[in-house]
Design a protein around this motif. Structure first.
Motif, PDB file in Angstrom:
ATOM      1  N   VAL A   1     -11.937  49.328  35.965  1.00  0.00           N
ATOM      2  CA  VAL A   1     -11.330  49.449  34.641  1.00  0.00           C
ATOM      3  C   VAL A   1     -12.120  50.420  33.786  1.00  0.00           C
ATOM      4  O   VAL A   1     -11.564  51.335  33.158  1.00  0.00           O
ATOM      5  CB  VAL A   1     -11.258  48.060  33.965  1.00  0.00           C
ATOM      6  CG1 VAL A   1     -10.863  48.196  32.500  1.00  0.00           C
ATOM      7  CG2 VAL A   1     -10.282  47.159  34.683  1.00  0.00           C
TER       8      VAL A   1
ATOM      9  N   PHE B   1       1.901  52.964  31.317  1.00  0.00           N
ATOM     10  CA  PHE B   1       1.363  52.225  32.465  1.00  0.00           C
ATOM     11  C   PHE B   1       2.333  52.212  33.653  1.00  0.00           C
ATOM     12  O   PHE B   1       2.177  51.392  34.547  1.00  0.00           O
ATOM     13  CB  PHE B   1       1.043  50.781  32.041  1.00  0.00           C
ATOM     14  CG  PHE B   1      -0.006  50.689  30.981  1.00  0.00           C
ATOM     15  CD1 PHE B   1      -1.345  50.915  31.291  1.00  0.00           C
ATOM     16  CD2 PHE B   1       0.341  50.415  29.665  1.00  0.00           C
ATOM     17  CE1 PHE B   1      -2.306  50.828  30.303  1.00  0.00           C
ATOM     18  CE2 PHE B   1      -0.618  50.330  28.689  1.00  0.00           C
ATOM     19  CZ  PHE B   1      -1.953  50.542  28.999  1.00  0.00           C
TER      20      PHE B   1
ATOM     21  N   LEU C   1      -3.983  54.125  35.314  1.00  0.00           N
ATOM     22  CA  LEU C   1      -3.713  53.167  34.242  1.00  0.00           C
ATOM     23  C   LEU C   1      -2.853  52.022  34.734  1.00  0.00           C
ATOM     24  O   LEU C   1      -2.961  50.881  34.255  1.00  0.00           O
ATOM     25  CB  LEU C   1      -3.040  53.862  33.058  1.00  0.00           C
ATOM     26  CG  LEU C   1      -3.934  54.827  32.264  1.00  0.00           C
ATOM     27  CD1 LEU C   1      -3.159  55.451  31.118  1.00  0.00           C
ATOM     28  CD2 LEU C   1      -5.148  54.086  31.721  1.00  0.00           C
ATOM     29  N   TYR C   2      -1.971  52.312  35.697  1.00  0.00           N
ATOM     30  CA  TYR C   2      -1.171  51.221  36.275  1.00  0.00           C
ATOM     31  C   TYR C   2      -2.089  50.179  36.915  1.00  0.00           C
ATOM     32  O   TYR C   2      -1.917  48.968  36.730  1.00  0.00           O
ATOM     33  CB  TYR C   2      -0.215  51.798  37.314  1.00  0.00           C
ATOM     34  CG  TYR C   2       0.515  50.748  38.117  1.00  0.00           C
ATOM     35  CD1 TYR C   2       1.661  50.126  37.608  1.00  0.00           C
ATOM     36  CD2 TYR C   2       0.049  50.352  39.365  1.00  0.00           C
ATOM     37  CE1 TYR C   2       2.308  49.152  38.344  1.00  0.00           C
ATOM     38  CE2 TYR C   2       0.681  49.369  40.087  1.00  0.00           C
ATOM     39  CZ  TYR C   2       1.824  48.767  39.583  1.00  0.00           C
ATOM     40  OH  TYR C   2       2.461  47.786  40.302  1.00  0.00           O
TER      41      TYR C   2
ATOM     42  N   LYS D   1      -4.042  48.085  34.253  1.00  0.00           N
ATOM     43  CA  LYS D   1      -3.203  47.038  33.655  1.00  0.00           C
ATOM     44  C   LYS D   1      -3.037  45.864  34.610  1.00  0.00           C
ATOM     45  O   LYS D   1      -3.110  44.683  34.212  1.00  0.00           O
ATOM     46  CB  LYS D   1      -1.841  47.613  33.282  1.00  0.00           C
ATOM     47  CG  LYS D   1      -0.932  46.650  32.515  1.00  0.00           C
ATOM     48  CD  LYS D   1       0.305  47.364  32.023  1.00  0.00           C
ATOM     49  CE  LYS D   1       1.174  46.458  31.155  1.00  0.00           C
ATOM     50  NZ  LYS D   1       1.748  45.344  31.864  1.00  0.00           N
ATOM     51  N   LYS D   2      -2.843  46.144  35.896  1.00  0.00           N
ATOM     52  CA  LYS D   2      -2.654  45.078  36.880  1.00  0.00           C
ATOM     53  C   LYS D   2      -3.930  44.244  37.035  1.00  0.00           C
ATOM     54  O   LYS D   2      -3.901  43.011  37.122  1.00  0.00           O
ATOM     55  CB  LYS D   2      -2.234  45.659  38.235  1.00  0.00           C
ATOM     56  CG  LYS D   2      -0.769  46.006  38.310  1.00  0.00           C
ATOM     57  CD  LYS D   2       0.071  44.746  38.136  1.00  0.00           C
ATOM     58  CE  LYS D   2       1.548  45.061  38.131  1.00  0.00           C
ATOM     59  NZ  LYS D   2       2.349  43.845  37.911  1.00  0.00           N
TER      60      LYS D   2
ATOM     61  N   GLU E   1      -4.308  41.996  33.838  1.00  0.00           N
ATOM     62  CA  GLU E   1      -3.309  40.931  33.754  1.00  0.00           C
ATOM     63  C   GLU E   1      -3.503  39.905  34.857  1.00  0.00           C
ATOM     64  O   GLU E   1      -3.241  38.712  34.646  1.00  0.00           O
ATOM     65  CB  GLU E   1      -1.902  41.523  33.821  1.00  0.00           C
ATOM     66  CG  GLU E   1      -1.527  42.292  32.554  1.00  0.00           C
ATOM     67  CD  GLU E   1      -0.128  42.872  32.622  1.00  0.00           C
ATOM     68  OE1 GLU E   1       0.438  42.882  33.734  1.00  0.00           O
ATOM     69  OE2 GLU E   1       0.388  43.291  31.580  1.00  0.00           O
TER      70      GLU E   1
ATOM     71  N   LYS F   1      -5.231  40.987  28.849  1.00  0.00           N
ATOM     72  CA  LYS F   1      -4.176  41.872  28.366  1.00  0.00           C
ATOM     73  C   LYS F   1      -4.824  43.180  27.909  1.00  0.00           C
ATOM     74  O   LYS F   1      -6.045  43.238  27.660  1.00  0.00           O
ATOM     75  CB  LYS F   1      -3.397  41.234  27.224  1.00  0.00           C
ATOM     76  CG  LYS F   1      -4.233  40.876  26.005  1.00  0.00           C
ATOM     77  CD  LYS F   1      -3.395  40.192  24.935  1.00  0.00           C
ATOM     78  CE  LYS F   1      -4.276  39.832  23.732  1.00  0.00           C
ATOM     79  NZ  LYS F   1      -3.495  39.191  22.644  1.00  0.00           N
ATOM     80  N   ILE F   2      -3.983  44.225  27.756  1.00  0.00           N
ATOM     81  CA  ILE F   2      -4.486  45.543  27.325  1.00  0.00           C
ATOM     82  C   ILE F   2      -3.546  46.086  26.258  1.00  0.00           C
ATOM     83  O   ILE F   2      -2.323  45.928  26.354  1.00  0.00           O
ATOM     84  CB  ILE F   2      -4.596  46.520  28.528  1.00  0.00           C
ATOM     85  CG1 ILE F   2      -5.272  47.838  28.068  1.00  0.00           C
ATOM     86  CG2 ILE F   2      -3.257  46.762  29.198  1.00  0.00           C
ATOM     87  CD1 ILE F   2      -5.701  48.704  29.230  1.00  0.00           C
ATOM     88  N   GLU F   3      -4.138  46.664  25.214  1.00  0.00           N
ATOM     89  CA  GLU F   3      -3.375  47.249  24.119  1.00  0.00           C
ATOM     90  C   GLU F   3      -3.811  48.698  23.944  1.00  0.00           C
ATOM     91  O   GLU F   3      -4.958  49.054  24.261  1.00  0.00           O
ATOM     92  CB  GLU F   3      -3.622  46.471  22.818  1.00  0.00           C
ATOM     93  CG  GLU F   3      -3.136  45.050  22.848  1.00  0.00           C
ATOM     94  CD  GLU F   3      -3.487  44.301  21.572  1.00  0.00           C
ATOM     95  OE1 GLU F   3      -4.265  44.849  20.757  1.00  0.00           O
ATOM     96  OE2 GLU F   3      -2.994  43.161  21.386  1.00  0.00           O
TER      97      GLU F   3
ATOM     98  N   PHE G   1      -8.013  52.338  23.547  1.00  0.00           N
ATOM     99  CA  PHE G   1      -7.605  51.254  24.442  1.00  0.00           C
ATOM    100  C   PHE G   1      -8.441  50.022  24.109  1.00  0.00           C
ATOM    101  O   PHE G   1      -9.660  50.119  23.943  1.00  0.00           O
ATOM    102  CB  PHE G   1      -7.848  51.642  25.917  1.00  0.00           C
ATOM    103  CG  PHE G   1      -6.848  52.651  26.455  1.00  0.00           C
ATOM    104  CD1 PHE G   1      -5.666  52.222  27.036  1.00  0.00           C
ATOM    105  CD2 PHE G   1      -7.098  54.011  26.359  1.00  0.00           C
ATOM    106  CE1 PHE G   1      -4.756  53.137  27.524  1.00  0.00           C
ATOM    107  CE2 PHE G   1      -6.186  54.927  26.843  1.00  0.00           C
ATOM    108  CZ  PHE G   1      -5.000  54.506  27.427  1.00  0.00           C
TER     109      PHE G   1
ATOM    110  N   VAL H   1      -9.186  46.285  25.767  1.00  0.00           N
ATOM    111  CA  VAL H   1      -9.029  45.441  26.954  1.00  0.00           C
ATOM    112  C   VAL H   1      -9.513  44.023  26.585  1.00  0.00           C
ATOM    113  O   VAL H   1     -10.672  43.834  26.222  1.00  0.00           O
ATOM    114  CB  VAL H   1      -9.833  45.997  28.141  1.00  0.00           C
ATOM    115  CG1 VAL H   1      -9.644  45.102  29.364  1.00  0.00           C
ATOM    116  CG2 VAL H   1      -9.408  47.436  28.436  1.00  0.00           C
TER     117      VAL H   1
END
Length: 905
Positions: free
Chosen positions: A805, A856, A873-874, A877-878, A881, A886-888, A899, A901
């Motif tokens: 990450v 994402f 980035l995909y 996010k995985k 989660e 979660k990520i914003e 970002f 996290v």
């Protein structure tokens, strides 16, 4: 008959009668009809002085009501009165008789010597015709008799020897100093002195009397020459070295040393000691006060009616409430208060009790009473008991009654229902006793109390300790004495008493009250005792407590947490399992605050479910996490059922908490796997689409290049360069195809690795490692990196995944830098709620709103000048989660991107 009709017309209207009756004085309104001179009205004072009732005089002739004394041969009162009345009729002018002897018959018919001053005044109508004669008299019996006594004493003055032998106390004092000239033996005995007081000032011999008004009275008589008469005058004297309060009737007569003197030289006194009579009357008054106190303190309805007319003298609050006639019934006639009882035999029964002196008792006696303006049927257990004076004559009736209307109605309902009991207890058992005096003499004890004691009525008149010697070593005698001494009531609840019944001590349990009774001086003179036998209730309660202990022993042997609660939901018991599990202990208030064992996240739902169950009486069931002694928690299924009595009322709750942690974990794991499978399916759909799209392009390129080669291109001459270029292009397509395959492999690995071994990872260490890996990129771009993370900041996470990450977010922040400014990246970490928030903020190219929406997405790229596959980035996010994080993202084109996290603590 004509005379009666004539009299009836002349009797004044009722309102005038009321005014005339209440006049302050001794008046008779007479009709001028000689020789009768009929009485038309009589004032209350006249009736009191002559001992008559109004109905005994009104309408009758004055000489019929007040006849001549046949025992007095010289009686002239009636003839003098008649002569005066005739003169008033003839002259129509007032007539007076200064002093007139007119004897009056007492209650027993014996005439008493009475003296009066009399005025007869004519009352004329507007035409001057004589209408009435107002007879006014003032009794001067005491003065006349005193004057006679004084005259006799003056004769005695001349013979001192006769004074000394007089059977009454006689004394002569002279001068302002009140020097004693004469005191006979009776006077010396009365004062408690010897003849030494003769010749000395009186108040030197009895100084204690100087401050009680006597010197002033003697000065008044000597200075004014007017005699003074006193009745029941209180004087405190010292006799036998102790003070005694005595009461005296006495006459102070001015004493003149010589005939013809106009100034009195001293005072002649005649004294009668009436202490015994006064004390006897006070005892009667005290007895009456005790009766009043007993009546007012009783919870049972009690009324006292005096005279044949049954005037209400006493009425406690219970009888006032029962009659429903208000609180102002005292002083009224019973028949006026309850006119609806006419023709219901009540007035006749009262009359019979008053006349015969025989009590009347009735059970379930029907009476129709007006209550609240409505005639209603009531049933009473009532008693009418005659009251006797010291002469053995009935002077009133005491009435007690208990309203048993509801009980009677209950009997009727029971009779209509075959499945109910055929008989009911007519009234609750209330034991009552009355103790008088400091030694607590039993004045009264009803049958219920006697049955409790195992005694008969012979105990009445004995002291409490002598009547019940078996209680000597028990607390009750001392409690009674304390109530008597302090004036504070005592209420006992379920207290044990061992009483001697049929020769043996029998234990029992009682609810009882010791209530002090006060006289008019506010002093305690007795104790009212009521009691209820609750032995069966106590024994039943003990049996229930034993059953509860047995249940608790059984509960302690169970592996589940077992608990008991009150009807209102307060937990009062947990089995031993709760202490072993959570270390909880019972609090000093007797309750268990179970909320402290519930995990914070589950407190609200648990409290709401328990409150709903208690309010509705429905079973309680919830799954929640309970905290263990070591701080960890385990899932439990808590259930509770309400316990009800025969009437359906909730008497308590019995509940259990069963450990379902393993099942709950399996369910949660299964749910996570299901969610992950759904996510994988969605990603596979995306993967298939992406793969078909991204793999199609290099394959088509390769296909086209192969076509060119097959169309005659060779490696000879100038075509050699073209062939090599085509091969290079084919090689590039193959490389891109391989990268796409590698990327898809990474995605597949990520999908399979959603479960990982979490550990406590120091965030700052991971940042430092990634920074070293990206050192060439950071150096070549001259990027500025600001890291604000405390060294001890940790997260429970996979170290490999956290590194991935950080690597992706930091490398992207530098790769997608703005060509117009030096790249600047800020990395920080702070705790918010239940997350550690890791923030990456840069000043790079930024993104538009449309770009952020697909940020994402797998294989999505926004810039071609930077090499990449669009899966970084995909994957970030995985990873986040899959760890329940979660990520914003916040971004602005040409300004930069941030970002955040959120990693669970």
């Amino acid at each position: 008959m004509q005379q009666a009709n004539s009299v009836g017309k002349d009797i004044p209207a009722p309102d005038f009668q009321e005014v005339f009756n209440s006049l302050a004085g001794n008046f008779l309104l007479l009709q001028p009809n000689p020789p009768h001179f009929t009485i038309l009205a009589a004032s209350d004072e006249q009736l009191r002085l002559t001992g008559h009732e109004r109905h005994e005089v009104v309408g009758k002739g004055v000489f019929e009501v007040y006849p001549e004394n046949p025992e007095d041969a010289s009686a002239s009162g009636p003839s003098n009165l008649q002569a005066s009345l005739m003169r008033v009729m003839q002259s129509k002018k007032p007539g007076q008789i200064p002093t007139m002897r007119y004897d009056v018959a007492g209650e027993a018919g014996v005439f008493e010597e009475r003296y009066w001053t009399t005025t007869n005044k004519p009352i004329l109508d507007v035409a001057g015709k004589l209408r009435y004669i107002l007879h006014t008299s003032a009794e001067i019996t005491a003065q006349v008799l005193a004057e006679k006594k004084a005259a006799a004493l003056r004769e005695i003055e001349q013979k001192y020897s006769l004074f000394l032998q007089a059977p009454v106390a006689v004394c002569i004092v002279a001068g302002p100093e009140n020097r004693v000239e004469l005191a006979n033996g009776e006077m010396l005995s009365l004062l408690g002195k010897t003849s030494d007081i003769i010749g000395k000032p009186l108040f030197e011999s009895i100084p204690e009397a100087a401050g009680q008004g006597l010197p002033d009275l003697l000065d008044q008589v000597r200075n004014t020459g007017q005699p003074f008469y006193a009745a029941e005058y209180p004087v405190t004297l010292v006799k036998n070295d102790s003070e005694e309060l005595c009461y005296y009737n006495f006459v102070y007569q001015p004493y003149y040393a010589n005939p013809g003197d106009t100034v009195a030289s001293g005072v002649f006194s005649v004294v009668h000691d009436v202490t015994e009579q006064v004390q006897a009357r006070q005892k009667v008054e005290e007895s009456e006060l005790q009766l009043r106190s007993f009546i007012e303190s009783s919870h049972h309805p009690i009324g006292v009616y005096v005279g044949r007319e049954m005037r209400i003298q006493f009425a406690n609050q219970a009888i006032k409430d029962g009659l429903g006639k208000g609180n102002d019934i005292v002083g009224k006639l019973y028949k006026d208060v309850l006119p609806e009882l006419e023709n219901q035999q009540v007035f006749e029964q009262l009359e019979e009790v008053y006349t015969t002196g025989i009590a009347f008792h009735a059970k379930n006696h029907r009476l129709d009473l007006v209550v609240g303006g409505e005639l209603r049927t009531h049933f009473f257990d009532l008693s009418m008991t005659p009251l006797f004076n010291t002469a053995g004559e009935v002077y009133g009736v005491i009435n007690t009654g208990a309203d048993v209307t509801e009980l009677n109605e209950a009997r009727e309902r029971i009779a209509e229902s075959e499945w109910r009991y055929r008989t009911l207890i007519e009234e609750a058992p209330i034991a009552t006793a009355l103790y008088l005096g400091e030694n607590l003499t039993i004045q009264y004890a009803n049958d219920i109390m006697l049955s409790y004691w195992g005694k008969d009525s012979s105990v009445v008149g004995k002291t409490f300790r002598k009547a019940l010697p078996e209680l000597e070593d028990q607390p009750f005698p001392a409690l009674l004495e304390k109530v008597y001494a302090s004036g504070e009531a005592y209420v006992g609840t379920k207290e044990k008493a061992e009483l001697e019944i049929d020769g043996r001590l029998v234990p029992g349990y009682f609810n009882f009250t010791y209530k002090p009774l006060f006289n008019k001086e506010g002093e305690v003179y007795g104790i009212h005792h009521t009691a209820i036998d609750v032995t069966e209730e106590v024994l039943a309660q003990r049996q229930v407590e034993q059953s509860t202990r047995d249940l608790q022993n059984l509960a302690d042997a169970m592996p589940q947490i077992v608990w008991i609660a009150k009807p209102d939901g307060k937990v009062t018991y947990y089995n031993e399992r709760v202490a072993k599990f959570s270390g909880a202990r019972k609090l000093p208030d007797g309750n268990w605050h179970w909320e402290s064992m519930v995990l914070e996240e589950d407190e609200q739902a648990t409290s709401a479910a328990w409150h709903k169950a208690v309010q509705t009486g429905t079973p309680y069931e919830i799954e929640h996490r309970l905290r263990m002694q070591d701080g960890n928690h385990r899932w439990h299924l808590s259930r509770a059922l309400p316990q009800r009595d025969s009437a359906g009322n909730i008497t308590g709750w019995y509940g259990t908490a069963t450990d379902v942690h393993e099942r709950k974990e399996h369910e949660e794991a299964l749910e996570i796997k299901n969610r992950h499978l759904i996510s994988i399916n969605n990603d596979l759909d995306n993967f298939i689409y992406t793969a078909s799209h991204d793999l199609k392009a290099p394959i088509l390129n390769i296909e086209g290049l192969l076509t060119l080669l097959t169309d005659g291109h060779t490696s000879i001459g100038d075509q050699k360069d073209d062939t090599e270029a085509i091969l290079e292009m084919m090689k590039g397509s193959v490389e891109r195809f391989k990268k796409t395959i590698d990327s898809l492999t990474e995605v597949a690995k990520l999908q399979q690795a959603y479960e990982f071994n979490a550990e406590q990872v120091h965030v700052a260490e991971v940042i430092e490692e990634v920074t070293l890996d990206l050192a060439p990129l950071l150096t070549s771009t001259q990027a500025v990196l600001d890291v604000d993370i405390a060294p001890k900041t940790t997260v429970r996470f996979s170290r490999k995944n956290l590194r991935s990450v950080v690597y992706n977010l930091l490398s992207n922040a530098v790769k997608y830098r703005s060509p117009h400014r030096t790249p600047h990246v800020q990395i920080s970490c702070h705790q918010s709620d239940h997350y550690q928030v890791l923030t990456f903020a840069d000043n790079g190219l930024g993104m538009t709103t449309a770009q952020r929406k697909s940020l994402f997405t797998l294989f999505k790229r926004f810039h071609d000048h930077v090499e990449g596959t669009g899966i970084g980035l995909y994957m970030v996010k995985k990873i986040v989660e899959n760890a329940d994080g979660k990520i914003e993202v916040e971004s602005k084109a040409n300004a930069g991107t941030t970002f955040r996290v959120y990693l669970p603590v």
